[in-house]
Design a protein around this motif. Structure first.
Motif, PDB file in Angstrom:
ATOM      1  N   LYS A 120       0.878  -1.165   0.000  1.00  0.00           N
ATOM      2  CA  LYS A 120       0.000   0.000   0.000  1.00  0.00           C
ATOM      3  C   LYS A 120       0.915   1.214   0.000  1.00  0.00           C
ATOM      4  O   LYS A 120       1.763   1.357   0.892  1.00  0.00           O
ATOM      5  CB  LYS A 120      -0.926   0.018   1.211  1.00  0.00           C
ATOM      6  CG  LYS A 120      -1.966   1.136   1.143  1.00  0.00           C
ATOM      7  CD  LYS A 120      -3.059   0.958   2.188  1.00  0.00           C
ATOM      8  CE  LYS A 120      -4.180   1.972   1.991  1.00  0.00           C
ATOM      9  NZ  LYS A 120      -5.298   1.737   2.920  1.00  0.00           N
ATOM     10  N   ILE A 121       0.748   2.090  -0.989  1.00  0.00           N
ATOM     11  CA  ILE A 121       1.732   3.140  -1.243  1.00  0.00           C
ATOM     12  C   ILE A 121       1.051   4.500  -1.337  1.00  0.00           C
ATOM     13  O   ILE A 121      -0.006   4.635  -1.963  1.00  0.00           O
ATOM     14  CB  ILE A 121       2.492   2.858  -2.559  1.00  0.00           C
ATOM     15  CG1 ILE A 121       3.194   1.503  -2.501  1.00  0.00           C
ATOM     16  CG2 ILE A 121       3.510   3.963  -2.853  1.00  0.00           C
ATOM     17  CD1 ILE A 121       3.829   1.081  -3.823  1.00  0.00           C
ATOM     18  N   PHE A 122       1.673   5.487  -0.718  1.00  0.00           N
ATOM     19  CA  PHE A 122       1.314   6.888  -0.963  1.00  0.00           C
ATOM     20  C   PHE A 122       2.365   7.472  -1.892  1.00  0.00           C
ATOM     21  O   PHE A 122       3.569   7.342  -1.657  1.00  0.00           O
ATOM     22  CB  PHE A 122       1.272   7.683   0.334  1.00  0.00           C
ATOM     23  CG  PHE A 122       1.132   9.172   0.102  1.00  0.00           C
ATOM     24  CD1 PHE A 122      -0.080   9.715  -0.294  1.00  0.00           C
ATOM     25  CD2 PHE A 122       2.219  10.016   0.256  1.00  0.00           C
ATOM     26  CE1 PHE A 122      -0.208  11.083  -0.526  1.00  0.00           C
ATOM     27  CE2 PHE A 122       2.097  11.380   0.042  1.00  0.00           C
ATOM     28  CZ  PHE A 122       0.886  11.913  -0.354  1.00  0.00           C
ATOM     29  N   SER A 123       1.904   8.092  -2.963  1.00  0.00           N
ATOM     30  CA  SER A 123       2.816   8.672  -3.957  1.00  0.00           C
ATOM     31  C   SER A 123       2.557  10.166  -4.096  1.00  0.00           C
ATOM     32  O   SER A 123       1.396  10.609  -4.090  1.00  0.00           O
ATOM     33  CB  SER A 123       2.614   7.980  -5.315  1.00  0.00           C
ATOM     34  OG  SER A 123       3.283   8.695  -6.342  1.00  0.00           O
ATOM     35  N   GLU A 170       8.021  10.892  -4.963  1.00  0.00           N
ATOM     36  CA  GLU A 170       8.201  10.334  -3.620  1.00  0.00           C
ATOM     37  C   GLU A 170       7.210   9.192  -3.430  1.00  0.00           C
ATOM     38  O   GLU A 170       6.030   9.323  -3.763  1.00  0.00           O
ATOM     39  CB  GLU A 170       7.963  11.398  -2.558  1.00  0.00           C
ATOM     40  CG  GLU A 170       8.956  12.544  -2.575  1.00  0.00           C
ATOM     41  CD  GLU A 170       8.623  13.608  -1.550  1.00  0.00           C
ATOM     42  OE1 GLU A 170       9.202  13.579  -0.456  1.00  0.00           O
ATOM     43  OE2 GLU A 170       7.757  14.456  -1.841  1.00  0.00           O
ATOM     44  N   LEU A 171       7.699   8.090  -2.889  1.00  0.00           N
ATOM     45  CA  LEU A 171       6.860   6.937  -2.573  1.00  0.00           C
ATOM     46  C   LEU A 171       7.020   6.619  -1.091  1.00  0.00           C
ATOM     47  O   LEU A 171       8.130   6.350  -0.621  1.00  0.00           O
ATOM     48  CB  LEU A 171       7.253   5.709  -3.404  1.00  0.00           C
ATOM     49  CG  LEU A 171       7.172   5.821  -4.927  1.00  0.00           C
ATOM     50  CD1 LEU A 171       7.633   4.522  -5.567  1.00  0.00           C
ATOM     51  CD2 LEU A 171       5.755   6.155  -5.374  1.00  0.00           C
ATOM     52  N   LEU A 172       5.925   6.665  -0.346  1.00  0.00           N
ATOM     53  CA  LEU A 172       5.902   6.265   1.057  1.00  0.00           C
ATOM     54  C   LEU A 172       5.153   4.940   1.142  1.00  0.00           C
ATOM     55  O   LEU A 172       3.976   4.855   0.763  1.00  0.00           O
ATOM     56  CB  LEU A 172       5.211   7.323   1.909  1.00  0.00           C
ATOM     57  CG  LEU A 172       5.032   6.978   3.388  1.00  0.00           C
ATOM     58  CD1 LEU A 172       6.387   6.908   4.095  1.00  0.00           C
ATOM     59  CD2 LEU A 172       4.123   7.989   4.075  1.00  0.00           C
ATOM     60  N   PHE A 173       5.813   3.903   1.634  1.00  0.00           N
ATOM     61  CA  PHE A 173       5.208   2.573   1.696  1.00  0.00           C
ATOM     62  C   PHE A 173       4.478   2.440   3.027  1.00  0.00           C
ATOM     63  O   PHE A 173       5.085   2.272   4.089  1.00  0.00           O
ATOM     64  CB  PHE A 173       6.282   1.502   1.524  1.00  0.00           C
ATOM     65  CG  PHE A 173       6.902   1.527   0.147  1.00  0.00           C
ATOM     66  CD1 PHE A 173       6.491   0.640  -0.827  1.00  0.00           C
ATOM     67  CD2 PHE A 173       7.862   2.471  -0.173  1.00  0.00           C
ATOM     68  CE1 PHE A 173       7.040   0.675  -2.102  1.00  0.00           C
ATOM     69  CE2 PHE A 173       8.419   2.527  -1.442  1.00  0.00           C
ATOM     70  CZ  PHE A 173       8.011   1.620  -2.413  1.00  0.00           C
TER      71      PHE A 173
END
Length: 492
Positions: free
Chosen positions: A137-140, A437-440
């Motif tokens: 599950k990723i926030f981009s 930017e990718l926050l996992f």
């Protein structure tokens, strides 16, 4: 006087207590010298947390936790700061540098050379990292804009065009030139998605929410520039005619109709789930610790120079700080790696192009009037150990400057009347700037049943916002925006 019964007093106090801690906490993590600490972990309990942005800022929701639950703030090279949720309400948190005599002793009496450290890093890659059967599950967040260097449109021939039409064309040209050279607007794209990676060739993407922060009047994306150039021509030609179009020596088409309804192939491609998945997978693959990623400084040890510059700590874990730079011209990066003493896993890598190095490029300036160079590339990747023993990405940041130059002549000749021509030279030069930017948010083993039942949609459900609001992502664990995004506002 009416008195409250003890039961109602107890209920009121309980409700007050619940409301007092059902909140979001926003703060800033700083060093002893009041410098912001980016990428610090702010964690509540065992499995829930966020990381600070480049300004050291964070926002985290505490509503699911008790006032006696623990909060820990940690970062490489600093002592961990702990507290209870009930005390977690300050606007600033200071982390002290973790100075330990062990690091000095190790550096002066080290038993393990930097070459040995890198040997064990390479030997343990397969043991430390997993790249398939993963459900992320990723926030981009993507930031894009163009810095124009030069724009020039010059009409060479315009038979059949009146003086008024010519004046209107020149006005449009001047507006296009001015908008590219003077515009400073940026486009931001935020989204949360589930990426299911079965293996290198099979993956599916499910987008939960996607928001664009875009000033449509000042959109300077490459596709919008192309659209503006096309409209500039088509608005001043007879749409009832059919034209032959040439650019330099090449015939582009012999049957162009400007009266054909606009197709949305470019827009459909940009908004497609397939393209988004491709970009996301590319960033993950490029920043993976493997023998086919762009992080060749991990495995191309004969082509890089390494130096052990320090020994630091991540909580109680000793970490080697290894600097690297090219030894040979066939590699591109310089930077720093942080390597676990216990497992020889790369916990973090900061990299950038070495002086004089560039990425993808082509130069057909003399033949076709085209040039493209990827330069100014840099990035950071942080890995976190999972209960299964493997390290998975926690955060990826990558940014690059892409210089482009286009200088092409175009000629529209009316079919059936070869004397009616409209010709112009089009030159544009600039730098396309992009940051991803990718926050996992989470990672878990991929269930085959979940992968098989997921039907991937074709389009991303983008919504356009005219200003940033914390309410947009209040139900998600996301990266705190930089101040420039918080200040984003499109005036009506």
């Amino acid at each position: 006087m009416t008195t409250l019964k003890p039961f109602y007093i107890l209920v009121s106090l309980l409700l007050f207590s619940l409301n007092a801690y059902a909140q979001e906490v926003s703060g800033k993590v700083l060093s002893n010298t009041k410098q912001p600490i980016p990428f610090a972990t702010v964690q509540i309990g065992d499995g829930y947390g966020v990381i600070t942005n480049e300004e050291g800022r964070f926002t985290i929701n505490t509503s699911a936790f008790k006032r006696t639950d623990s909060v820990n703030i940690s970062c490489l090279g600093y002592k961990k700061l702990g507290m209870l949720v009930k005390d977690f309400s300050a606007s600033e948190y200071i982390l002290k540098e973790q100075v330990n005599e062990l690091s000095e002793v190790y550096l002066t009496n080290r038993n393990l050379s930097v070459d040995s450290i890198m040997y064990y890093v390479g030997k343990n890659i397969d043991k430390n990292y997993n790249t398939q059967n993963i459900d992320y599950k990723i926030f981009s967040r993507r930031t894009e804009y163009i810095r124009g260097h030069d724009v020039d449109l010059e009409i060479d021939k315009s038979t059949g065009v009146s003086k008024k039409q010519l004046k209107d064309i020149n006005n449009d040209i001047n507006q296009l030139e001015t908008s590219l050279l003077n515009n400073r607007s940026k486009q931001y794209t935020d989204l949360v998605a589930n990426l299911k990676i079965l293996n290198e060739s099979s993956s599916k993407l499910e987008v939960e929410k996607a928001v664009r922060f875009l000033d449509e009047k000042n959109d300077q994306s490459l596709e919008k520039l192309a659209e503006k150039g096309k409209n500039l021509v088509s608005n001043h030609l007879d749409k009832s005619k059919i034209y032959t179009v040439k650019s330099g020596w090449f015939k582009l088409s012999d049957s162009v109709s400007l009266n054909t309804p606009e197709n949305n192939k470019m827009e459909d491609t940009i908004n497609s789930v397939g393209l988004l998945k491709e970009v996301m997978l590319e960033k993950i693959t490029e920043n993976s610790i493997s023998t086919n990623s762009q992080l060749d400084f991990v495995y191309e040890t004969k082509k890089y120079d390494y130096s052990l510059t320090d020994v630091t700590f991540l909580n109680s874990e000793m970490v080697y700080v290894v600097a690297f730079k090219p030894k040979r011209g066939s590699v591109d990066y310089q930077g720093t790696m942080y390597i676990s003493n216990a497992t020889f896993a790369v916990l973090r890598a900061d990299y950038r192009f070495y002086e004089g190095r560039v990425g993808e490029k082509f130069n057909l300036r003399l033949l076709l009037g085209l040039k493209y160079v990827e330069k100014g590339k840099k990035g950071s990747v942080i890995y976190k150990k999972s209960p299964d023993g493997f390290y998975y990405p926690r955060y990826i940041s990558e940014q690059a400057d892409r210089y482009f130059y286009v200088n092409r002549p175009f000629k529209f000749t009316e079919n059936g009347n070869r004397s009616q021509k409209f010709a112009f030279d089009f030159k544009v030069e600039g730098t396309f700037k992009e940051k991803t930017e990718l926050l996992f948010i989470s990672q878990s083993p991929l269930l085959t049943s979940a992968y098989n039942t997921l039907k991937e949609k074709k389009k991303v459900p983008y919504k356009t916002a005219k200003s940033y609001s914390a309410e947009i992502w209040k139900d998600y664990e996301v990266l705190e925006p930089l101040q420039e995004l918080k200040d984003f506002n499109v005036e009506e």
